[in-house]
Design a protein around this motif. Structure first.
Motif, mmCIF file in Angstrom:
data_model
loop_
_atom_site.group_PDB
_atom_site.id
_atom_site.type_symbol
_atom_site.label_atom_id
_atom_site.label_comp_id
_atom_site.label_asym_id
_atom_site.label_seq_id
_atom_site.Cartn_x
_atom_site.Cartn_y
_atom_site.Cartn_z
ATOM 1 N N GLY A 59 0.784 -1.230 0.000
ATOM 2 C CA GLY A 59 0.000 0.000 0.000
ATOM 3 C C GLY A 59 0.811 1.273 0.000
ATOM 4 O O GLY A 59 0.310 2.332 0.354
ATOM 5 N N VAL A 60 2.091 1.188 -0.358
ATOM 6 C CA VAL A 60 2.874 2.422 -0.473
ATOM 7 C C VAL A 60 2.445 3.137 -1.750
ATOM 8 O O VAL A 60 2.330 2.521 -2.809
ATOM 9 N N MET A 61 2.170 4.435 -1.620
ATOM 10 C CA MET A 61 1.779 5.210 -2.791
ATOM 11 C C MET A 61 3.033 5.622 -3.547
ATOM 12 O O MET A 61 3.915 6.273 -3.004
ATOM 13 N N VAL A 62 3.102 5.198 -4.832
ATOM 14 C CA VAL A 62 4.228 5.607 -5.662
ATOM 15 C C VAL A 62 3.674 6.640 -6.627
ATOM 16 O O VAL A 62 2.826 6.348 -7.458
ATOM 17 N N THR A 63 4.125 7.875 -6.457
ATOM 18 C CA THR A 63 3.504 8.969 -7.199
ATOM 19 C C THR A 63 4.496 9.529 -8.205
ATOM 20 O O THR A 63 5.649 9.839 -7.861
ATOM 21 N N LEU A 64 4.032 9.668 -9.430
ATOM 22 C CA LEU A 64 4.817 10.350 -10.448
ATOM 23 C C LEU A 64 4.449 11.824 -10.318
ATOM 24 O O LEU A 64 3.333 12.232 -10.649
ATOM 25 N N LEU A 65 5.374 12.595 -9.814
ATOM 26 C CA LEU A 65 5.020 13.950 -9.393
ATOM 27 C C LEU A 65 4.534 14.806 -10.562
ATOM 28 O O LEU A 65 3.641 15.612 -10.425
ATOM 29 N N THR A 69 10.601 12.579 -11.106
ATOM 30 C CA THR A 69 10.904 12.221 -9.720
ATOM 31 C C THR A 69 9.734 11.401 -9.182
ATOM 32 O O THR A 69 8.566 11.749 -9.409
ATOM 33 N N LEU A 70 10.062 10.338 -8.485
ATOM 34 C CA LEU A 70 9.022 9.504 -7.889
ATOM 35 C C LEU A 70 8.934 9.790 -6.397
ATOM 36 O O LEU A 70 9.963 9.978 -5.721
ATOM 37 N N MET A 71 7.692 9.807 -5.907
ATOM 38 C CA MET A 71 7.521 10.004 -4.480
ATOM 39 C C MET A 71 6.949 8.729 -3.882
ATOM 40 O O MET A 71 5.955 8.209 -4.355
ATOM 41 N N PHE A 72 7.585 8.208 -2.852
ATOM 42 C CA PHE A 72 7.108 7.002 -2.162
ATOM 43 C C PHE A 72 6.559 7.444 -0.819
ATOM 44 O O PHE A 72 7.294 7.958 0.022
ATOM 45 N N SER A 73 5.272 7.253 -0.623
ATOM 46 C CA SER A 73 4.701 7.713 0.643
ATOM 47 C C SER A 73 3.758 6.691 1.228
ATOM 48 O O SER A 73 3.114 5.919 0.514
#
Lengths: 534, 1035
Positions: B34-40, B63-67
């Motif tokens: 369930g980690v959100m991998v976001t393409l900013l 840049t990818l954001m892992f949240s």
């Protein structure tokens, strides 16, 4: 199934704990402290308890420090010169918040409480003690309770009369109203009359540290003498003075020490002379300051010596005399230069050097010399503690009380009264007290002449023994004398002792016959009514 | 280039590619679902699967954001990578949302009581040896103060105002489940602390029943974590200096003053004998005693910890060493401490945990705020001598002489060289703490959980002192009957406890959830003290080791013991997390009370309503959370001596009847009255709270109003002395505390690289005495400071008013010439209608001190005293800011107090020399004093101070301050070495700057501190400005 066993175990365990746990709250306090309720069960414990009642006399708030020149008890015979006591009861700047007055009040009641505890427990039949010993202890406790009330009633007039240990701390128990002065005196007389039948004769007691029948008689004489004077004026009491002083004198045991100076040298050396010194406060020092029983006799009220050494001994020199006191003495009177030292100690490179005052110089400079540290034998001589005892009742006082009471009661003296007065006078002159000396003896039996002489003789003989204020108050001349003393004090000189002398006498007001009830006590006991003027 | 790129794009050179990877927990190595991998760039989001895998399309410049809610967010530039595996670190933010409360944890939104949570990260930024020193201003309603800056001083913590007038107001501490009402924060390594919760209202504290009345501080220490061992090492090296030195008179001004003060002697001493004129002294440098006694002092601190775990065993070990030199010479503090926390899973239902802490600390040096001797005591305090000692030598070098021999009788008056005596002082206090605390967690059927906990914690305090012949107490002066002497005391305070609780956490269906707690506990507390002193010791250099050669003197022993037995229960009911109810009851039995009064029952009740969960509220979209709380409950207090119900006698006195010079015999004294009617003191508290979160939780507001009434106060009550006693413990009197607290935390800026968070809190507390002992309407208190002032009532506690107000005369400047008649002989005499200052009328001169005559009787005395100031602040609080930019972070913490007064008793001695000491230097502020040439001055003329023993508004000052308390800048190095997880460098400062009108050294001062006597300043140890350089390494 294993679970169930666990639960079962837990429940059983809990049940055991639940049922036995409450016991954990019962702690055997006697394993940690001395509980008053368990004490007073052996002869030894009774004796320690009695010592406790006595020891309060030596408290710093009483004879241990403050009463020695720091509370204005010298009234008009001397004044206090001590920077630490400026603007306190010591120089008659009395406020109801004065800490020394409060401490005095507190200390007297502490002694009363200890006596009450002892008296409440002493009759317990379970204590294994010889009945005469039990009575002796009980009598001393009664005497001491009476004496603490006497210290209170002479300073405050009526005070709350507490005769049993308090049982709980509720307001109606701990807040007690003032009994009248007469009621307090009545209790004192009653306690002393009980003590009279219980304590041992002076010849058996053998020293002035413990209360003897003579001490009881002497104090009964003093108490009755005060009741006969201002403000109670119970004239019949003079007869009681004659009764009790007479009993003491006629017992024939007591006699004057041939040397006036020796009396005070004995105090300094921890020697007893019960024939002269009937009751005294005990102080002790072994030079190390270990025991909490040392005093300040000779340090407060000695000849000033700022040198720190073991030959003479440090003394603040709080009390300085007046021209009035000095002039009371005949120049041949040996008491003069003993009581008012003609010298002081100069600190010359840490050596105390006797330095004489100019013979023509002001007597306001001279220090009280009655209690002299150079006679102490215990070294090192600590700067803040001395071993000297302090007189509460001397035979000379008893003789003078008898003489005064006779003259007051019969409005004139007789041969007996004259003889008692002259015994004291002769000793002062260095003569044999028991051999008449027509050239020096006082011979007038006229009421007024005799009254004035006996009053002056009291000042000569008993000055600096914390009795003067009592005397001038009961004679009703406290304020008048002070006014005279104020006028006699040189007004223009600026030396610090003159400034202090002037402040001392100028600060006295009519209300200063009595102290105010301490404001602290007024604050926590709403039933108290303040003395007039405060 | 940047603009060009963004306008035209470079699709050809940077094609979309598929990135894959696996996200794992950094501590456990376990995959995270369930980690959100976001393409900013496009805000495309993919989630990781159950095994932690993800797949997303991105370009090289993306840049990818892992949240994830439980983990710290990580940003990764794609670059040339095709596989990006990340191990995420668990975030502390998640922990913030869970609050540690009594016997458990609860989600903040489900909390019904008023609980303050200390941000441990922020607090740990302060370079202080004792965590308590960093707590002031952090939590609304919690007042933290220390008496002065003496190293090793313990702080006084008071939560929501003091309930008690004569007894302790310290809160109950519960450290890892072990309740201790006399806990020392200095035994705690700040680095070990995982969380601190402050329980404030009755709902939160009533479960601790008897001892919850003063609030509860719950401290949890860090535990082991599963995974590879994490090793951290923190250190700092700090330099401390006094926040301020007093400006003193220069040699010229000093001599000028002496010539006025004592013309004849001073002329002989300073002019004739020295062969100088007054003007010559302008060129004399003088001895700066402050520089001799105060110096820049180093402090260094080292922490090392290892935390790890495998499967069933989690372990945490840590150690701390700190060595603080005091800014005053020959003083300081040091500590050695170690802790072991072990958690062992024995089987799937049974967990055992063991916590052991050992600490040894030592503080040394003379206590500044203590007098060294009872005679002329004001002159025996060290700061007095430091400021007042003559700044110029007249014969020999004053710095090398033990006494100032040119002053008459200096050895009698003990005018002793402050530098030499301070160097020779030997006193130290060594405290050894040991705590062992073991717990068993047993998961039973039917969702029942059993917790059994047992612990033992002894604390040994050893005091040693030695007074050699070059110290105040040891010099063979007129009041020293002991000669060279020394002593030793050892006191032990030991707690033991057993707590057993059974909890049931049951979700009945989707809506209802019930959590119940039942338990019972037993505890004991014992104290022992043994001490002895030896006097007239012939050997000095051995110090306490030479005690055996002296005479045995004072032998002391005392012991005491108390126990408690308690039953407790609590029910939490939660309906849809919307309506929350808590009810609790505790029954406490205390051995301190006799059987009939032994048990106290302490109920509480609380209700909370999460308003935002109501449908009608959901439409207000900017409100995220909104909660109303209401609680009511009673707590108790048994804070009296263990045997207060028993009349105690003692044989500490002696008297010798007819013994002459032989040793006197024992004398029995009755030392205290046993009040058999003593019972529990109870505090009833009502609390109303409101919480609000706005704008995606970027603004959080919490407000509380409370009203506490304490009845049957356990008062060591003043009683009539005619009882034969001075004080008796009674249940009497009543006191009320009402207050209002606001805490606001905000996220002001939150961007990728820059963040700014703030936290602000303010507390208002007003206390009022409802009744005192019996009919007592007014109670005065003095401070023991020096003889003439000891009996002056400086503080007043009056029914209907606060517990402590300053009391004294109102200062009215100085007498001016027009107040006098000029007599024919050229002297001045005070006009008849003008009030005297307590001195005799004919001695008062122009320029003398003047007071207001309140009762109009033309004389200044005790009757002219009135309430002149406040003892406690009107409000206090703190403002914390955290900034972070890339690898830099900055923390700024500001603390304030407003509206209290301080009696600056130093000025009594150093602004006018009221005790008329010869050769006593003065503060520079007294250079401006009244004279015929300087009639505008408010300071009285030389020797014009009036009678001693009065406190007045002259020396009472506004104690308000705003302080830049903690500032830290830190920089985290980019990760270079693989084995090192992180390296942080930081610079921090404590007590950096203080804005205040107070003219003394520091406004945070209370050298005679008690509930009745706050804010007195005489010879306080200076507070330090600390600058620390730190390093944190995480392996």
């Amino acid at each position: 199934m294993t679970f169930r066993i666990d639960i079962l175990f837990f429940l059983t365990f809990s049940a055991i704990i639940f049922s036995s746990c409450e016991k954990i709250l019962d702690i055997d306090t006697s394993q940690y402290k001395i509980l008053a309720e368990n004490y007073y069960s052996t002869e030894e414990e009774l004796n320690y308890a009695l010592n406790g009642v006595y020891s309060n006399l030596a408290d710093g708030a009483l004879y241990g420090n403050h009463m020695l020149g720091r509370m204005g008890l010298e009234a008009d015979e001397a004044y206090e010169d001590y920077a630490s006591d400026e603007y306190t009861v010591g120089d008659y700047n009395v406020e109801s918040t004065d800490t020394k007055i409060l401490a005095y009040w507190q200390s007297c009641y502490t002694g009363i409480n200890r006596a009450n505890h002892l008296l409440a427990n002493i009759d317990n039949p379970a204590i294994s003690i010889d009945s005469s010993k039990r009575l002796d202890i009980k009598g001393q406790a009664y005497f001491l309770r009476a004496y603490y009330y006497f210290l209170l009633v002479t300073r405050f007039r009526g005070v709350p009369l507490i005769l049993k240990p308090i049982q709980n701390a509720s307001a109606n128990v701990i807040q007690q109203e003032r009994a009248s002065g007469r009621e307090v005196y009545a209790q004192i007389v009653s306690d002393l009359e009980k003590a009279e039948t219980m304590v041992r004769p002076a010849s058996e007691v053998g020293n002035g540290g413990r209360i003897s029948k003579s001490a009881v008689w002497g104090l009964l004489a003093r108490v009755n003498l005060y009741l006969a004077g201002y403000p109670y004026y119970e004239q019949e009491r003079y007869r009681d003075v004659l009764v009790y002083a007479g009993r003491l004198i006629n017992e024939g045991f007591h006699e004057l020490n041939p040397s006036y100076q020796q009396i005070f040298i004995n105090y300094a050396r921890d020697l007893y002379d019960i024939k002269e010194s009937i009751f005294e406060v005990e102080f002790h020092s072994d030079g190390t300051g270990v025991y909490p029983t040392a005093g300040m006799v000779g340090r407060n009220n000695g000849i000033r010596n700022t040198t720190i050494e073991d030959v003479v001994g440090y003394a603040i020199g709080i009390l300085r005399s007046t021209d009035y006191l000095y002039e009371l003495y005949d120049e041949n009177d040996l008491r003069r230069d003993w009581n008012i030292a003609p010298y002081y100690y100069n600190n010359d490179n840490n050596t105390a050097v006797i330095t004489y005052w100019s013979p023509t110089g002001s007597k306001y400079q001279r220090f009280c010399g009655k209690f002299r540290r150079e006679y102490e034998t215990i070294t090192p001589k600590l700067q803040s503690q001395t071993p000297q005892n302090f007189p509460i009742l001397r035979y000379a006082d008893v003789l003078l009380m008898y003489a005064e009471a006779y003259n007051e009661y019969f409005k004139g003296a007789n041969a007996e009264a004259l003889e008692y007065l002259n015994k004291v006078k002769r000793r002062g002159l260095g003569l044999d007290p028991n051999v008449p000396s027509p050239s020096t003896d006082f011979s007038q039996t006229n009421y007024e002449a005799f009254r004035d002489e006996v009053r002056n003789e009291r000042a000569r003989e008993l000055c600096f023994e914390a009795l003067r204020k009592n005397d001038v108050v009961r004679w009703g001349v406290f304020y008048d004398n002070i006014i005279v003393r104020e006028a006699q004090t040189p007004q223009t000189f600026t030396s610090s002792y003159y400034v202090r002398a002037r402040r001392y006498f100028r600060s006295v007001e009519l209300r200063d016959e009595w102290w105010p009830i301490p404001s602290y006590e007024m604050g926590v006991n709403k039933k108290l009514v303040q003395n007039p003027g405060w | 280039m940047c603009l060009h790129n963004s306008v035209f794009g470079q699709p050809v050179r940077d094609p979309l590619k598929t990135i894959t990877g696996r996200i794992t927990d950094s501590a456990t190595g376990a995959p995270i679902q369930g980690v959100m991998v976001t393409l900013l760039r496009e805000q495309n989001v993919k989630l990781t699967d159950i095994n932690g895998y993800y797949k997303i399309d991105a370009r090289s410049r993306d840049t990818l954001m892992f949240s994830h809610i439980s983990y710290n967010t990580v940003l990764v530039p794609v670059g040339t990578q095709k596989v990006i595996n990340i191990s995420l670190q668990e975030s502390t933010k998640q922990l913030d949302d869970v609050v540690v409360i009594a016997y458990g944890k609860v989600r903040k939104s489900d909390l019904t009581g008023s609980v303050g949570v200390v941000n441990v990260d922020d607090v740990s930024k302060a370079p202080v040896p004792n965590l308590a020193d960093a707590l002031g201003g952090r939590i609304a309603g919690m007042q933290v103060s220390s008496n002065d800056g003496q190293p090793g001083n313990e702080s006084n913590i008071v939560i929501r105002g003091g309930n008690s007038i004569t007894q302790s107001n310290a809160p109950l501490y519960v450290v890892d489940g072990f309740p201790m009402d006399d806990f020392s924060m200095s035994s705690l390594n700040p680095d070990d602390v995982a969380s601190i919760s402050i329980l404030k209202d009755a709902s939160a504290t009533a479960i601790y029943g008897s001892r919850g009345a003063n609030g509860v501080i719950i401290i949890e220490t860090k535990k082991g974590i599963n995974g590879k061992p994490q090793i951290t090492y923190n250190t700092y090296l700090a330099f401390q200096k006094p926040t301020k030195k007093m400006a003193l008179m220069s040699p010229y001004e000093f001599v000028k003053y002496q010539l006025e003060f004592n013309p004849v002697d001073a002329e002989e001493l300073y002019l004739n004998r020295a062969g100088k004129t007054l003007d010559d002294y302008k060129a004399v440098k003088g001895i700066d005693w402050q520089s001799l006694l105060l110096h820049v002092a180093p402090m260094h601190n080292h922490n090392i910890s290892v935390r790890g775990g495998t499967g069933n065993t989690k372990i945490s070990f840590s150690g701390n060493l700190i060595d603080q030199k005091g800014v005053m010479i020959n003083s300081g503090f040091n500590r050695y401490q170690g802790r072991l926390n072990l958690e062992q899973k024995i089987n799937k239902d049974l967990i055992l945990d063991l916590k052991v802490n050992y600490s040894n600390d030592r503080n040394y040096g003379q206590i500044n705020s203590e007098q060294a001797s009872g005679n002329n005591s004001y002159a025996t305090y060290i700061m007095y001598r430091m400021w007042g000692y003559r700044p110029i030598s007249t014969r020999g070098n004053l710095e090398d002489l033990l006494f100032d021999d040119d002053e008459e009788g200096s050895s009698t008056l003990l005018i002793m060289n402050p530098f030499i005596s301070t160097k020779n002082e030997f006193r130290q206090q060594i405290k050894t703490y040991f705590t062992a605390n073991i717990g068993l967690d047993y998961q039973l059927p039917w969702d029942l959980k059993l917790n059994i906990r047992g612990g033992y914690s002894p604390r040994v305090t050893r005091n040693e002192y030695f007074n050699n012949s070059k110290t105040y107490r040891g010099y063979p002066g007129p009041n020293n009957s002991k000669g060279v002497h020394g002593g030793f005391s050892e006191s032990t305070l030991a707690y033991w406890m057993n707590e057993n609780t059974l909890t049931l956490d049951k979700r009945i269906n989707k809506y209802h959830r019930i959590n119940t707690l039942l338990g019972w506990t037993v505890q004991g507390r014992s104290t022992n003290l043994y001490a002895f002193e030896a006097i007239r010791i012939p050997v000095e250099h051995l110090r306490v080791r030479g005690l055996e050669f002296g005479n045995p003197s004072d032998v002391t022993s005392s012991a005491s013991y108390s126990t408690m037995l308690s039953y407790l229960g609590r029910v939490n009911y939660n309906f849809k997390s919307k309506y929350l109810l808590t009810a609790s009851l505790r029954a406490d039995g205390s051995s301190r009370f006799l059987k009939n009064n032994r048990w106290g029952y302490f109920p509480s009740f609380a209700f909370a309503w999460n308003i935002n969960k109501e449908p009608f509220f959901k439409r207000i979209h900017f409100i995220d959370d909104s909660k109303l709380r209401f609680s009511w409950g009673t707590t108790g207090n048994n804070g009296i001596s263990d045997f207060a119900a028993y009349t105690i006698a003692s044989l500490s006195d002696r008297y010798g009847i007819g013994t002459g010079s032989a040793t006197p015999d024992y004398a029995l004294i009755i030392s205290n009255f046993g009040n058999r009617d003593l019972k529990w003191e109870t505090t009833r508290q009502f609390d109303f709270g409101f919480e609000l979160s706005l704008f995606k939780r970027r603004v959080n507001i919490e407000m509380d109003y409370y009203n506490k009434v304490t009845k049957d106060l356990l008062l060591n009550a003043n009683v009539p002395y005619s009882t034969g006693y001075t004080k008796i413990y009674k249940n009497i009197g009543s006191i009320q505390n009402t207050g209002f607290e606001i805490s606001i935390s905000t996220t002001n800026v939150q961007t990728k690289s820059f963040q700014w968070n703030s936290a602000f809190n303010i507390s208002f507390n007003q206390n009022k005495i409802l009744s005192l002992t019996d009919d007592e309407k007014i109670m005065f208190t003095n401070v023991a400071f020096t003889s003439s002032w000891n009996s002056a009532n400086l503080y007043v506690a009056e029914v209907g008013k606060p517990v402590a107000s300053f009391y004294g005369l109102i200062w009215d400047g100085v007498y001016q010439i027009e107040d006098f008649d000029l007599l024919a002989n050229g002297t001045y005499l005070l006009k008849p209608g003008i009030t005297t200052n307590g001195w005799e009328r004919n001695t008062i001169q122009p320029g003398d001190i003047k007071y207001k005559d309140i009762n109009g009787d033309l004389v200044i005395d005790d009757k002219d005293k009135v309430v002149i100031g406040r003892g406690l602040p009107k409000h206090f609080g703190g403002f914390n800011n955290n900034f972070s930019y890339k690898n830099f972070s900055l923390n700024i913490f500001i603390q304030w107090n407003y509206g209290n007064h301080i009696m600056n008793a130093n000025r009594i001695m150093f602004e006018g020399n009221i005790t008329n000491r010869r050769g006593l230097n003065q503060f520079a502020s007294y250079e401006d004093r009244w004279s015929f040439d300087n009639q505008d001055s408010k300071n009285f003329r030389t020797r014009g101070g009036g009678p001693v023993g009065y406190y007045s508004t002259k020396d009472l000052e506004d104690g308000s301050f705003v302080r830049l308390k903690t500032v830290q800048i830190s920089y985290t190095l980019p990760r270079i070495i693989k084995t090192v997880k992180s390296i942080e460098l930081n610079v921090s400062a404590q007590n950096l700057y203080t804005w205040t009108k107070y003219t003394g050294i520091d406004p945070e001062v209370s050298t005679k501190n008690s509930v009745l006597t706050p804010g007195f300043d005489y010879s306080a140890y200076p507070r330090n400005l600390t600058l620390a350089f730190g390093l944190k390494i995480n392996l």
